[in-house]
Structures are given as C-alpha cells and as structure tokens.
Design an enzyme around this catalytic site. Structure first.
Site, mmCIF file in Angstrom:
data_model
loop_
_atom_site.group_PDB
_atom_site.id
_atom_site.type_symbol
_atom_site.label_atom_id
_atom_site.label_comp_id
_atom_site.label_asym_id
_atom_site.label_seq_id
_atom_site.Cartn_x
_atom_site.Cartn_y
_atom_site.Cartn_z
ATOM 1 N N ASP A 170 0.842 -1.197 0.000
ATOM 2 C CA ASP A 170 0.000 0.000 0.000
ATOM 3 C C ASP A 170 0.878 1.249 0.000
ATOM 4 O OD1 ASP A 170 -1.777 2.114 0.646
ATOM 5 O OD2 ASP A 170 -3.069 0.764 1.779
ATOM 6 N N HIS A 201 -2.956 -0.041 -2.548
ATOM 7 C CA HIS A 201 -4.137 0.682 -2.080
ATOM 8 C C HIS A 201 -5.214 0.680 -3.164
ATOM 9 C CE1 HIS A 201 -5.683 3.665 0.835
ATOM 10 N NE2 HIS A 201 -6.251 4.232 -0.206
#
Length: 232
Positions: A170, A201
C-alpha cells in the site's frame, strides 16, 4: 430500489444527504458504506447496490457535506485525485464519526433496522476503525485504512467485531505502519486482519485502474461471510 435520504445531525441543527439502496425483501440488517476521499461516487453507490442485492439495507452518507455537498470524483483523473487529497486534508474526521453515528441512529429509528454494520475504504477504512472504537456499531470492516497505527490507543474501546483488509504494498500505508497494526491488534479478541501480498491501495474498488479482480473477490467474500456471521 435506490433513493437519496436526508439525515439529521446528532445536534439536530442541520441535515445531510445519504444514498440508500434497499433490498427487495425485509433487510437482513443494515450496512453503512463509508466513502473514500472521492465522495459518494459511482463506485461507492455500486458497493451499496451489491449489498442490497445480498439482502442488506445499504446507506452511504455524504461525509464531505460540510466542505461541499455532493462531491463525486474520479481517482483515475489526476486533477480530481489531487482535489480529493485537498478535501481529505480539510475534512474533520471527528465530526465525520458523529455523522456516521447519526446515520446509525437514522437506520435504527427511522428505518427500523436494529443490526447495523459498516464497511469503509481508504479514508473510510480509517473511519470504520474509528466507528468501531467510538460507537455501538455491531460490526465493522475497513479496506486499506490509513494511519490506523496512530489510533491504536483506542483499541480497548472496540467491543464488537472488526475486520481489516491490508494490502502489503500500500503506497499510503508503509511497512512500519502495517507492522504496528499487527503488533497492536493481532491479539485483540474482536479484531481480524487479512494481508494481501503484493497488492496496493484501492485493490477492491468497483471501477477504475486500481482494481485487482481476484483479490477484490477474495476480500469481498471474507467481508460477506463476516457480515453474515455478525449481522444477519
């Protein structure tokens, strides 16, 4: 059936809109869908529609209404992505939790649905954690929540089940943050973390470049089973 409803703030001094998707039969329970930084856009409405198809009353409150009502942005358009970042910087998260709590009250009192869960994405993933810690929500799910390491001091207040989906690559949640989340939450009796190796993400977004079909289906399957166990 979908519609827009108006919800009173906790103080009763103003109202804000929420998108509602209703099932064809009596709801199994209700689920609040907490927006990303892009507002209640097409993707968030699709999340609601999918939950309604599973038998839930799904409701997505417009949490940016104090900044600008009706924000709908596309994360794949650079200018709109940058505008979303600006809105996030101005957004009062504590006030946002109060609006989520007002939505919980609306669902229980006005819709007559006692069991209420929430699911949030990005900023909404963080807010889902905060909702679990600060309200009496019955079950919560957060996808790629940001900055949760800074909220670990509230973990003692999490009384009902919480599931967090954590992509290991992420770009907004670094490895140190992920490590802190695991160290702080793995032994919590109400919290479950799922890691998604190599994913970034936004992997479970409904539309756009960020979606990873296989991982999104795995995560959404876990979420569905979680809500079936704890809400339905």
């Amino acid at each position: 059936m979908t519609e827009t409803v108006s919800i009173s703030t906790l103080e009763g001094d103003a109202k804000f809109d929420a998108y509602v998707a209703r099932p064809t039969q009596k709801p199994r329970a209700a689920i609040i869908v907490i927006q990303e930084i892009f507002g209640v856009n097409t993707g968030i409405r699709q999340k609601c529609d999918k939950l309604a198809a599973e038998g839930y009353l799904a409701i997505a409150p417009d949490l940016f209404w104090r900044l600008e009502p009706g924000v709908e942005l596309d994360p794949d358009v650079e200018a709109e992505f940058n505008r979303a970042l600006d809105l996030m910087g101005k957004f009062d998260q504590d006030q946002g939790i109060k609006d989520i709590e007002a939505t919980i009250h609306f669902v229980r009192r006005e819709e007559g649905v006692a069991k209420v869960g929430c699911v949030g994405y990005c900023l909404g993933g963080r807010l889902a954690y905060m909702t679990a810690a600060r309200t009496d929500i019955d079950a919560s799910v957060g996808y790629y929540g940001v900055g949760i390491d800074g909220l670990l001091g509230e973990k003692h207040a999490i009384a009902n089940p919480l599931m967090l989906h954590v992509p290991t690559e992420d770009g907004f949640v670094d490895k140190a943050t992920q490590k802190a989340m695991h160290e702080g939450l793995d032994d919590h009796p109400k919290v479950t973390l799922h890691d998604y190796e190599g994913l970034d993400h936004g992997f479970a977004t409904e539309i756009g470049k960020r979606r990873d079909e296989e991982a999104a289906n795995i995560a959404d399957g876990r979420t569905s089973a979680f809500f079936t166990e704890h809400l339905a």
